[in-house]
Design a protein around this motif. Structure first.
Motif, PDB file in Angstrom:
ATOM      1  N   ILE A   1       0.852  -1.192   0.000  1.00 41.18           N
ATOM      2  CA  ILE A   1       0.000   0.000   0.000  1.00 41.18           C
ATOM      3  C   ILE A   1       0.885   1.237   0.000  1.00 41.18           C
ATOM      4  CG2 ILE A   1      -1.763   1.300   1.253  1.00 41.18           C
ATOM      5  CD1 ILE A   1      -2.751  -1.362   2.403  1.00 41.18           C
ATOM      6  N   ALA A   2       0.801   2.011  -1.054  1.00 43.08           N
ATOM      7  CA  ALA A   2       1.593   3.240  -1.169  1.00 43.08           C
ATOM      8  C   ALA A   2       0.933   4.352  -0.371  1.00 43.08           C
ATOM      9  CB  ALA A   2       1.724   3.643  -2.630  1.00 43.08           C
ATOM     10  N   MET A   3       1.764   5.156   0.270  1.00 47.97           N
ATOM     11  CA  MET A   3       1.224   6.213   1.117  1.00 47.97           C
ATOM     12  C   MET A   3       2.258   7.310   1.272  1.00 47.97           C
ATOM     13  SD  MET A   3      -0.577   5.604   4.771  1.00 47.97           S
ATOM     14  CE  MET A   3      -1.261   6.934   5.751  1.00 47.97           C
ATOM     15  N   GLY A   4       1.794   8.552   1.377  1.00 38.77           N
ATOM     16  CA  GLY A   4       2.681   9.665   1.656  1.00 38.77           C
ATOM     17  C   GLY A   4       2.848   9.867   3.146  1.00 38.77           C
TER      18      GLY A   4
ATOM     19  N   TRP B   1      -3.205  13.674   7.172  1.00 35.85           N
ATOM     20  CA  TRP B   1      -4.593  13.476   6.740  1.00 35.85           C
ATOM     21  C   TRP B   1      -4.790  12.188   5.955  1.00 35.85           C
ATOM     22  CZ3 TRP B   1      -5.276  13.023   1.521  1.00 35.85           C
ATOM     23  CH2 TRP B   1      -4.319  13.597   0.677  1.00 35.85           C
ATOM     24  N   GLU B   2      -3.708  11.612   5.411  1.00 38.46           N
ATOM     25  CA  GLU B   2      -3.853  10.395   4.615  1.00 38.46           C
ATOM     26  C   GLU B   2      -4.337   9.226   5.462  1.00 38.46           C
ATOM     27  OE1 GLU B   2      -0.726   9.635   1.656  1.00 38.46           O
ATOM     28  OE2 GLU B   2       0.094  11.597   2.177  1.00 38.46           O
ATOM     29  N   ALA B   3      -3.827   9.111   6.691  1.00 35.00           N
ATOM     30  CA  ALA B   3      -4.276   8.042   7.583  1.00 35.00           C
ATOM     31  C   ALA B   3      -5.744   8.239   7.948  1.00 35.00           C
ATOM     32  CB  ALA B   3      -3.409   8.012   8.842  1.00 35.00           C
ATOM     33  N   ALA B   4      -6.137   9.494   8.169  1.00 34.56           N
ATOM     34  CA  ALA B   4      -7.536   9.773   8.502  1.00 34.56           C
ATOM     35  C   ALA B   4      -8.457   9.443   7.341  1.00 34.56           C
ATOM     36  CB  ALA B   4      -7.685  11.246   8.899  1.00 34.56           C
TER      37      ALA B   4
ATOM     38  N   ALA C   1       8.931   9.666   4.985  1.00 34.38           N
ATOM     39  CA  ALA C   1       9.162  11.060   5.363  1.00 34.38           C
ATOM     40  C   ALA C   1       9.400  11.928   4.120  1.00 34.38           C
ATOM     41  CB  ALA C   1      10.352  11.156   6.312  1.00 34.38           C
ATOM     42  N   GLY C   2       8.660  13.002   4.022  1.00 39.15           N
ATOM     43  CA  GLY C   2       8.817  13.914   2.900  1.00 39.15           C
ATOM     44  C   GLY C   2       8.077  13.505   1.637  1.00 39.15           C
ATOM     45  N   ARG C   3       7.508  12.318   1.630  1.00 44.83           N
ATOM     46  CA  ARG C   3       6.771  11.849   0.455  1.00 44.83           C
ATOM     47  C   ARG C   3       5.362  12.440   0.480  1.00 44.83           C
ATOM     48  NH1 ARG C   3       5.941   5.562   0.247  1.00 44.83           N
ATOM     49  NH2 ARG C   3       8.201   5.608  -0.116  1.00 44.83           N
ATOM     50  N   THR C   4       4.886  12.925  -0.651  1.00 42.43           N
ATOM     51  CA  THR C   4       3.525  13.447  -0.750  1.00 42.43           C
ATOM     52  C   THR C   4       2.589  12.360  -1.252  1.00 42.43           C
ATOM     53  OG1 THR C   4       3.708  14.172  -3.056  1.00 42.43           O
ATOM     54  CG2 THR C   4       4.493  15.698  -1.346  1.00 42.43           C
TER      55      THR C   4
ATOM     56  N   MET D   1      -1.076  -0.876  -4.297  1.00 40.63           N
ATOM     57  CA  MET D   1      -2.375  -0.222  -4.103  1.00 40.63           C
ATOM     58  C   MET D   1      -2.203   1.122  -3.404  1.00 40.63           C
ATOM     59  SD  MET D   1      -4.729  -3.469  -2.768  1.00 40.63           S
ATOM     60  CE  MET D   1      -3.570  -3.999  -1.478  1.00 40.63           C
ATOM     61  N   GLN D   2      -3.156   1.988  -3.616  1.00 37.83           N
ATOM     62  CA  GLN D   2      -3.245   3.246  -2.876  1.00 37.83           C
ATOM     63  C   GLN D   2      -4.708   3.529  -2.574  1.00 37.83           C
ATOM     64  OE1 GLN D   2      -2.175   6.929  -4.903  1.00 37.83           O
ATOM     65  NE2 GLN D   2      -1.645   7.943  -2.975  1.00 37.83           N
TER      66      GLN D   2
END
Length: 414
Positions: free
Chosen positions: A182-185, A189-192, A245-248, A263-264
């Protein structure tokens, strides 16, 4: 909120003294917005190009995020030089602007162009205050999408998961093949965003809504604990916080397009980013909805507000801008680049790609349009909510029980 109210109420007095001049070279607008990623910039260029090609002038005022936008707009209004146009999220809190009396209504334009026949009732609801229309809606976003790498799914013979059990089984297969599942920045707010979809599945529509409206029993319910447990499982299939860290979010989206992650879980602005990079739906990436979610409970509407100003020609420019936003060609071009859906009901679904058609069909099929309940929270409450969920997501030593108690305190105490 108090600071915003003070600034905006002060503006109602000061804005009438703002001075400016119309120009012989066309209408002038200064536009505050936070659409600054590759795809977002390309999308707002649709409006900018339409505006300037008509002989008008556009002063671009980009900022870094919604909080910065509200700060800049409120400060400029309070100091007597409001922008002509500002991007605005059309959620439950949008009524702040017309209720404070600092934005002009565009009711005359809406009546002349028959917006109440052209736009869905749920859109009219969010762009209105009282019996008048104040906002020009640009697009509809759906936040509950699952994006998949077609390269990896083809390589491993995977199908889009339709349940959470299937999603976790798919994640295990992807991880076993050596890819991040699972790709994530790194933005909190992404976790929320992910958690809200999980909440809806575990708690149902009523429980999900109750949490965001301050129901302590709902926050402390066993189904809320189950949702937090599931979020913890998701976190185990993402890279550690140090690696992210630092990834959008846009960086994470690129990983899907390049076949570097499986996945994202992200809103449809991810599709806009993928398209801007030259990737094609159904060929390079797949789209489906996060298991167990209802599209219309995760629907967000973007648009523009028009602060009151006494600058010469500003009101005419604002009305002309609002009309431009709703032009059919602009609606289509903007949505294709932004990854979102047009707000007009007369757009032919065949003009959209597979993901756009799927999204449009979902919101047309679902009779009840409730919007994103989390946006009903006061800004400071939502900030604390997001921070707590992000900390829980990134720190495996925080138990679901502890996180639940912290969230309960945030929701019930405000």
């Amino acid at each position: 909120m108090k600071a915003l109210c003070s600034s905006l109420c002060l503006a109602a007095v000061m804005a009438t003294g703002a001075q400016g001049n119309a120009t012989s070279t066309g209408l002038q607008v200064d536009v505050v917005h936070y659409w600054i990623s590759n795809s977002e910039s390309a999308a707002i260029d649709v409006y900018r190009n339409a505006w300037t090609s008509a002989g008008n002038q556009w002063t671009d005022l980009p900022v870094d995020g919604e909080a910065a936008l509200k700060r800049v707009v409120s400060e400029r209004i309070a100091n007597g030089y409001p922008p002509a146009v500002t991007q605005w999220n059309l959620d439950a809190r949008a009524v702040e602007l017309p209720s404070f009396g600092v934005t002009q209504d565009i009711e005359a334009l809406a009546q002349r162009d028959h917006w109440r026949k052209l736009l869905p009732a749920f859109v009219i609801d969010v762009i209105s205050y009282g019996d008048r229309i104040y906002f020009a809606p640009s697009n509809i976003h759906l936040e509950n999408w699952l994006w998949t790498s077609q390269t990896i799914f083809n390589e491993l013979g995977l199908a889009p998961p339709e349940t959470w059990d299937e999603l976790f089984a798919t994640a295990e297969r992807i991880e076993a093949a050596g890819y991040p599942a699972i790709a994530m920045g790194s933005a909190p707010w992404e976790a929320a965003l992910i958690f809200h979809s999980i909440m809806y599945d575990t708690m149902g529509a009523e429980g999900y809504a109750a949490v965001f409206h301050g129901d302590r029993d709902a926050v402390l319910a066993p189904s809320m604990r189950e949702a937090l447990d599931r979020l913890r499982r998701v976190s185990r299939f993402t890279e550690p916080a140090t690696a992210r860290a630092g990834r959008t979010w846009a960086d994470a989206t690129r990983m899907i397009g390049r076949g570097e992650a499986g996945m994202q879980l992200m809103g449809d602005w991810a599709k806009g980013e993928l398209v801007s990079l030259g990737y094609t739906a159904g060929q390079d990436f797949g789209c489906s909805f996060i298991p167990g979610t209802s599209a219309t409970h995760f629907m967000a509407i973007d648009g523009f507000a028009f602060p009151l100003t006494a600058r010469d020609g500003a009101a005419h420019a604002q009305h002309t801008f609002a009309r431009m936003v709703l032009e059919p060609d602009n609606q289509l071009a903007f949505s294709r680049l932004k990854g979102s859906l047009p707000v007009r009901t007369d757009i032919d679904p065949a003009e959209l790609d597979h993901c756009g058609q799927l999204g449009l069909q979902r919101i047309r099929d679902e009779a009840h349009h409730d919007g994103v309940h989390s946006r009903a929270m006061p800004s400071h409450t939502m900030a604390a909510w997001i921070s707590t969920l992000s900390e829980f997501f990134d720190d495996a030593t925080i138990s679901s029980q502890v996180a639940q108690q912290r969230l309960s305190k945030i929701v019930t105490e405000g």
